[in-house]
Design a protein around this motif. Structure first.
Motif, mmCIF file in Angstrom:
data_model
loop_
_atom_site.group_PDB
_atom_site.id
_atom_site.type_symbol
_atom_site.label_atom_id
_atom_site.label_comp_id
_atom_site.label_asym_id
_atom_site.label_seq_id
_atom_site.Cartn_x
_atom_site.Cartn_y
_atom_site.Cartn_z
ATOM 1 N N ASP A 98 -9.206 0.300 -3.740
ATOM 2 C CA ASP A 98 -9.486 1.498 -4.529
ATOM 3 C C ASP A 98 -9.234 2.746 -3.687
ATOM 4 O O ASP A 98 -10.152 3.332 -3.109
ATOM 5 C CB ASP A 98 -10.932 1.480 -5.034
ATOM 6 N N ASN A 99 -7.974 3.131 -3.580
ATOM 7 C CA ASN A 99 -7.621 4.366 -2.878
ATOM 8 C C ASN A 99 -6.297 4.892 -3.428
ATOM 9 O O ASN A 99 -5.592 4.200 -4.164
ATOM 10 C CB ASN A 99 -7.543 4.149 -1.360
ATOM 11 N N LYS A 100 -5.984 6.118 -3.077
ATOM 12 C CA LYS A 100 -4.812 6.803 -3.628
ATOM 13 C C LYS A 100 -3.518 6.066 -3.309
ATOM 14 O O LYS A 100 -2.647 5.911 -4.177
ATOM 15 C CB LYS A 100 -4.754 8.234 -3.084
ATOM 16 N N PHE A 101 -3.373 5.616 -2.063
ATOM 17 C CA PHE A 101 -2.139 4.938 -1.671
ATOM 18 C C PHE A 101 -1.963 3.634 -2.443
ATOM 19 O O PHE A 101 -0.876 3.341 -2.959
ATOM 20 C CB PHE A 101 -2.149 4.672 -0.166
ATOM 21 N N ALA A 102 -3.006 2.837 -2.525
ATOM 22 C CA ALA A 102 -2.921 1.582 -3.270
ATOM 23 C C ALA A 102 -2.607 1.839 -4.733
ATOM 24 O O ALA A 102 -1.867 1.065 -5.363
ATOM 25 C CB ALA A 102 -4.221 0.799 -3.126
ATOM 26 N N ASN A 103 -3.130 2.919 -5.280
ATOM 27 C CA ASN A 103 -2.832 3.251 -6.674
ATOM 28 C C ASN A 103 -1.358 3.594 -6.856
ATOM 29 O O ASN A 103 -0.765 3.298 -7.899
ATOM 30 C CB ASN A 103 -3.708 4.413 -7.140
ATOM 31 N N LEU A 111 -3.985 2.513 9.044
ATOM 32 C CA LEU A 111 -3.182 1.285 9.077
ATOM 33 C C LEU A 111 -3.780 0.201 8.187
ATOM 34 O O LEU A 111 -3.047 -0.591 7.576
ATOM 35 C CB LEU A 111 -3.028 0.778 10.512
ATOM 36 N N LYS A 112 -5.088 0.158 8.107
ATOM 37 C CA LYS A 112 -5.733 -0.794 7.192
ATOM 38 C C LYS A 112 -5.409 -0.430 5.743
ATOM 39 O O LYS A 112 -5.108 -1.310 4.919
ATOM 40 C CB LYS A 112 -7.238 -0.811 7.417
ATOM 41 N N THR A 113 -5.475 0.867 5.430
ATOM 42 C CA THR A 113 -5.124 1.315 4.082
ATOM 43 C C THR A 113 -3.693 0.915 3.740
ATOM 44 O O THR A 113 -3.407 0.410 2.647
ATOM 45 C CB THR A 113 -5.281 2.839 3.969
ATOM 46 N N TYR A 114 -2.798 1.133 4.691
ATOM 47 C CA TYR A 114 -1.388 0.774 4.499
ATOM 48 C C TYR A 114 -1.213 -0.732 4.301
ATOM 49 O O TYR A 114 -0.616 -1.191 3.318
ATOM 50 C CB TYR A 114 -0.561 1.249 5.692
ATOM 51 N N ALA A 115 -1.750 -1.523 5.235
ATOM 52 C CA ALA A 115 -1.522 -2.968 5.215
ATOM 53 C C ALA A 115 -2.164 -3.637 4.004
ATOM 54 O O ALA A 115 -1.556 -4.507 3.364
ATOM 55 C CB ALA A 115 -2.048 -3.593 6.504
ATOM 56 N N ASP A 116 -3.382 -3.239 3.673
ATOM 57 C CA ASP A 116 -4.049 -3.830 2.508
ATOM 58 C C ASP A 116 -3.296 -3.498 1.220
ATOM 59 O O ASP A 116 -3.146 -4.349 0.335
ATOM 60 C CB ASP A 116 -5.485 -3.326 2.410
ATOM 61 N N GLY A 117 -2.838 -2.259 1.113
ATOM 62 C CA GLY A 117 -2.097 -1.855 -0.078
ATOM 63 C C GLY A 117 -0.781 -2.592 -0.214
ATOM 64 O O GLY A 117 -0.405 -3.049 -1.298
ATOM 65 N N VAL A 118 -0.071 -2.719 0.896
ATOM 66 C CA VAL A 118 1.230 -3.397 0.876
ATOM 67 C C VAL A 118 1.064 -4.871 0.520
ATOM 68 O O VAL A 118 1.851 -5.433 -0.257
ATOM 69 C CB VAL A 118 1.944 -3.225 2.234
ATOM 70 N N GLU A 119 0.051 -5.527 1.083
ATOM 71 C CA GLU A 119 -0.149 -6.947 0.770
ATOM 72 C C GLU A 119 -0.454 -7.143 -0.713
ATOM 73 O O GLU A 119 0.081 -8.057 -1.352
ATOM 74 C CB GLU A 119 -1.275 -7.530 1.607
ATOM 75 N N ALA A 120 -1.295 -6.274 -1.281
ATOM 76 C CA ALA A 120 -1.599 -6.369 -2.715
ATOM 77 C C ALA A 120 -0.335 -6.157 -3.540
ATOM 78 O O ALA A 120 -0.098 -6.864 -4.533
ATOM 79 C CB ALA A 120 -2.660 -5.337 -3.089
ATOM 80 N N PHE A 121 0.487 -5.203 -3.127
ATOM 81 C CA PHE A 121 1.746 -4.902 -3.816
ATOM 82 C C PHE A 121 2.684 -6.103 -3.780
ATOM 83 O O PHE A 121 3.248 -6.505 -4.816
ATOM 84 C CB PHE A 121 2.380 -3.684 -3.150
#
Length: 396
Positions: A237-242, A281-291
């Motif tokens: 739940d963050n802007k980047f993941a969205n 980096l956690k925001t980036y990696a978690d978002g990319v994996e979900a994507f």
């Protein structure tokens, strides 16, 4: 109709303002030239510290240059005998182990610039450091091979220079429904009734009416195509993941868009770098994996290539503020299901041979990566877009 009111509606206008010969571009270029593959760009804005992202944990020079900022050997995620990922990048390590990730080290350009804005312009326009351009490399791709602005989408409110062409710009939108609703505002519907003003100059409202009418058409197409696709994948739940969630919705819907642009900011870590970079980096990696998991579950991953870059790296030596100052060469991540060379693509950063400012020397011009993506992935003439011939790499 007041000019002030027109300019105030920036969400649509930002995508399509002042594009010379806009209407002709729609008539002259055929969609059939484009293939089925898609490119997703992730921009890490601010200058991510590459040395603390992909860590040379066996190099004593790294620890000497960063006595309190270096990532300890016990905290890295080992990827080979010399390099390890930052502890926040465990999701990326899973991609690495699956053969879905290539790390390209020492990426930069000749005569590097340490200004955020100028270096970002260079990366987005793919021009030499001593040249300026009003068009981006993806904008020139749209100019030459697209006939609709929605073939390039930035998942944001504002359009980056990268997606601005001479004849055609991409579309900037974070929410296809909101974009569509804005285009249906009575004010914009009124534009259709002002075609009589088309005889006015390109640089006044008469010209802008035309561009906004095309924006209406794009908004309708994007919304109608994506509204039937429900995204049930689990994202942070963050802007980047969205942004990535919206991008996945676009891709999984079968929309014709070929290029998507996203970004994550905050990487200008002059002070207090350890905690800030760890979080980002956690925001980036978690978002990319979900994507990636979302695309895989919808069988669209193998047709998608993800390129992650930052405008420059950081200095090798830490500063007095427990951070790092602007540097030069950096790493680039390539993610996809059809990589020819997975893992670490090239040489480790050479910490014993720095430039006069104490920065890494670049080994690979970032435009060779662009050229490879254009030629081998999007299957277009890279020299026509980059205005120069670059050697091809072998990661796809």
């Amino acid at each position: 109709m007041e000019r002030r009111k027109f300019l105030k509606q920036s969400s649509l206008a930002s995508s399509l303002f002042f594009v010379p010969s806009f209407v002709k571009a729609f008539e002259q270029v055929a969609t059939s030239k484009l293939g089925y593959k898609r490119l997703v760009i992730i921009q890490l804005s601010g200058g991510n510290d590459g040395l603390n992202t992909v860590v040379p944990f066996t190099n004593d020079l790294y620890y000497k240059a960063r006595p309190t900022l270096a990532i300890s050997k016990k905290d890295i995620i080992k990827v080979n005998d010399e390099l390890g990922f930052h502890s926040s990048l465990l999701p990326l390590k899973r991609l690495y182990d699956n053969g879905d990730l290539t790390v390209i080290n020492n990426v930069g350009y000749p005569n590097p610039v340490r200004s955020h804005f100028r270096s970002m312009d260079i990366w987005q326009t793919a021009t030499d450091a001593n040249r300026y351009s009003q068009t981006g490399w993806l904008g020139r791709y749209l100019d030459n091979y697209a006939n609709k602005p929605y073939l390039g989408i930035e998942v944001d409110d504002n359009l980056s220079l990268a997606l601005k062409g001479e004849r055609l710009n991409g579309i900037a939108t974070k929410n296809p429904k909101a974009f569509f609703n804005l285009s249906r505002d009575p004010y914009f519907k009124n534009l259709v009734n002002h075609e009589k003003d088309a005889h006015l100059s390109e640089h006044n409202l008469g010209y802008l009416y035309k561009t906004m009418i095309e924006a209406q058409s794009s908004a309708k197409y994007i919304f109608e195509t994506t509204k039937t696709v429900s995204n049930h994948a689990s994202y942070p739940d963050n802007k980047f993941a969205n942004q990535l969630k919206t991008t996945a919705q676009f891709i999984n819907s079968g929309i014709e868009t070929k290029v998507f642009y996203t970004s994550l900011g905050g990487f200008d870590t002059h002070a207090g770098q350890l905690n800030t970079q760890k979080r980002l980096l956690k925001t980036y990696a978690d978002g990319v994996e979900a994507f990636v998991n979302d695309l895989k579950s919808n069988n669209t991953f193998n047709d998608t290539l993800v390129l992650t870059f930052s405008e420059f790296g950081r200095r090798v030596a830490q500063n007095a503020g427990q951070g790092t100052d602007h540097g030069t060469a950096n790493n680039v991540f390539i993610i996809g299901g059809q990589l020819k060379k997975q893992g670490i693509y090239n040489n480790n950063p050479n910490l014993s041979d720095l430039d006069d400012n104490g920065d890494l020397k670049f080994e690979i011009d970032f435009r060779t990566i662009y050229a490879t993506v254009l030629n081998k992935w999007l299957e277009v003439n890279d020299e026509k877009i980059l205005n120069k011939n670059f050697n091809q790499l072998e990661f796809i």
